[in-house]
Design a protein around this motif. Structure first.
Motif, short mmCIF file in Angstrom:
data_model
loop_
_atom_site.label_atom_id
_atom_site.label_comp_id
_atom_site.label_asym_id
_atom_site.label_seq_id
_atom_site.Cartn_x
_atom_site.Cartn_y
_atom_site.Cartn_z
N ALA A 133 -15.65 8.00 15.06
CA ALA A 133 -16.87 7.81 13.97
C ALA A 133 -16.64 8.20 12.85
O ALA A 133 -17.33 7.63 11.71
CB ALA A 133 -18.26 7.94 14.88
N ASP A 134 -15.75 9.46 12.46
CA ASP A 134 -15.74 10.06 11.14
C ASP A 134 -14.50 9.52 10.32
O ASP A 134 -14.22 9.90 9.34
CB ASP A 134 -15.25 11.36 11.32
CG ASP A 134 -14.17 11.79 12.25
OD1 ASP A 134 -13.46 10.68 12.77
OD2 ASP A 134 -13.85 12.97 12.39
N MET A 135 -14.34 8.47 10.95
CA MET A 135 -13.04 7.58 10.51
C MET A 135 -11.81 8.20 10.35
O MET A 135 -10.68 7.92 9.70
CB MET A 135 -13.38 7.24 9.02
CG MET A 135 -14.51 6.32 8.84
SD MET A 135 -15.21 5.87 7.13
CE MET A 135 -16.06 7.41 6.93
N HIS A 136 -11.41 9.21 11.22
CA HIS A 136 -10.06 9.72 11.58
C HIS A 136 -9.39 8.83 12.50
O HIS A 136 -9.92 8.07 13.20
CB HIS A 136 -10.33 11.31 12.08
CG HIS A 136 -10.35 11.47 13.67
ND1 HIS A 136 -11.53 11.25 14.11
CD2 HIS A 136 -9.23 11.44 14.49
CE1 HIS A 136 -11.33 11.27 15.59
NE2 HIS A 136 -10.01 11.43 15.69
N THR A 137 -7.98 9.03 12.21
CA THR A 137 -7.09 8.30 13.18
C THR A 137 -5.82 9.11 13.40
O THR A 137 -5.62 9.97 12.55
CB THR A 137 -6.62 6.90 12.56
OG1 THR A 137 -6.01 6.23 13.84
CG2 THR A 137 -5.96 7.01 11.39
N ARG A 194 -17.86 -0.03 14.38
CA ARG A 194 -17.47 -1.05 13.34
C ARG A 194 -17.99 -0.89 12.15
O ARG A 194 -17.25 -1.21 11.09
CB ARG A 194 -17.99 -2.54 14.08
CG ARG A 194 -17.80 -3.52 12.97
CD ARG A 194 -18.05 -4.79 13.84
NE ARG A 194 -17.89 -6.18 13.11
CZ ARG A 194 -18.11 -7.37 13.28
NH1 ARG A 194 -18.10 -7.79 14.52
NH2 ARG A 194 -17.65 -8.39 12.54
N ALA A 195 -19.16 -0.38 12.10
CA ALA A 195 -19.72 -0.03 10.97
C ALA A 195 -18.87 1.19 10.10
O ALA A 195 -18.71 1.10 8.86
CB ALA A 195 -21.21 0.71 10.98
N ALA A 196 -18.41 1.97 10.92
CA ALA A 196 -17.51 3.06 10.31
C ALA A 196 -16.35 2.50 9.78
O ALA A 196 -15.74 2.88 8.61
CB ALA A 196 -17.29 4.34 11.02
N PHE A 197 -15.60 1.45 10.46
CA PHE A 197 -14.27 0.98 9.78
C PHE A 197 -14.78 -0.01 8.60
O PHE A 197 -14.14 0.01 7.71
CB PHE A 197 -13.83 -0.14 10.90
CG PHE A 197 -12.76 -0.76 10.46
CD1 PHE A 197 -11.51 0.02 10.56
CD2 PHE A 197 -12.81 -2.00 10.21
CE1 PHE A 197 -10.43 -0.51 10.22
CE2 PHE A 197 -11.51 -2.66 9.76
CZ PHE A 197 -10.31 -2.05 9.61
N GLU A 198 -15.85 -0.53 8.56
CA GLU A 198 -16.06 -1.55 7.51
C GLU A 198 -16.51 -0.64 6.08
O GLU A 198 -16.14 -0.79 5.13
CB GLU A 198 -17.14 -2.28 7.79
CG GLU A 198 -17.18 -3.46 8.88
CD GLU A 198 -18.27 -4.05 9.14
OE1 GLU A 198 -19.37 -3.70 8.90
OE2 GLU A 198 -18.23 -5.25 9.91
#
Length: 223
Positions: A133-137, A194-198
């Motif tokens: 959710a923090d946009m880490h990968t 999804r919101a985090a990815f967008e």
């Protein structure tokens, strides 16, 4: 980049497993071996289960991790342990697994050795990613010590990262190594992801590492 919505998570798991095995078959038609980089965490387990019984030439598939918590394989938080238990079974037991953890070395000490050892296996043939959710990968955590170096264009293949909110150091493929994969798949579940990815699409990579590695890939989403 292609964004694919699935009716539910079970359908997403089956579709991702099918897409990845199709990519591996395609790669093996053109190359002697295929490299397959996978994440840890809870999301990929069912995908591994679905893939393990598929009939492909697994003996020519080299499985590796996108990142690893720096703990032994028998530790409950080991990503290697997850892959061995959930994926390298059935037909997929014939695949060659390339672990990262090195007993007696720190993640920072092992990173240069691993980068050299994996150089001839690049680019990654097929890449499976998750996202927090923090946009880490992988282990590219925004603001974590080591992430900035791992995001650099000239970063080595493997880099050590030490997230402050995690119980152990990590080792991770650099952003350049991940983004260079031939076929890329990102799996995210839930409206929050999804919101985090967008949101990530409009942020600089330092704040949203996922945005640095998914160009040209396929995003698989289900609520």
């Amino acid at each position: 980049m292609i964004f694919k919505e699935n009716a539910d998570r079970d359908m997403a798991i089956m579709n991702v497993a099918h897409a990845i095995t199709s990519d591996l078959r395609k790669c093996l038609l053109q190359h002697e071996v295929a490299s397959f980089a996978v994440p840890g965490g809870t999301t990929p387990g069912p995908i591994f289960d679905a893939m393990s019984s598929v009939e492909i030439d697994w003996a020519r598939v080299h499985v590796m991790l996108t990142d690893e918590r720096w703990v032994p394989e028998d530790h409950p938080r080991s990503n290697a342990g997850l892959v061995k238990a959930r994926m390298l079974t059935g037909n997929a037991a014939a695949a060659k697994f390339i672990p990262f953890y090195r007993e007696g070395l720190s993640a920072a000490e092992a990173a240069p050795q691993l980068s050299e050892a994996l150089a001839d296996k690049m680019p990654i043939s097929v890449l499976l990613l998750g996202m927090g959710a923090d946009m880490h990968t992988a282990s590219l955590f925004p603001g974590a010590p080591g992430t900035e170096a791992a995001m650099a264009r000239d970063a080595p293949l493997l880099c050590a990262v030490t997230p402050a909110d995690q119980p152990e150091p990590r080792i991770t493929f650099s952003a350049a190594a991940l983004d260079g994969a031939m076929d890329k798949h990102l799996v995210i579940f839930g409206e929050d992801k999804r919101a985090a990815f967008e949101k990530a699409q409009s942020l600089p990579p330092a704040d949203a590492p996922i945005s640095a590695v998914i160009s040209g890939g396929i995003v698989h989403w289900a609520a």
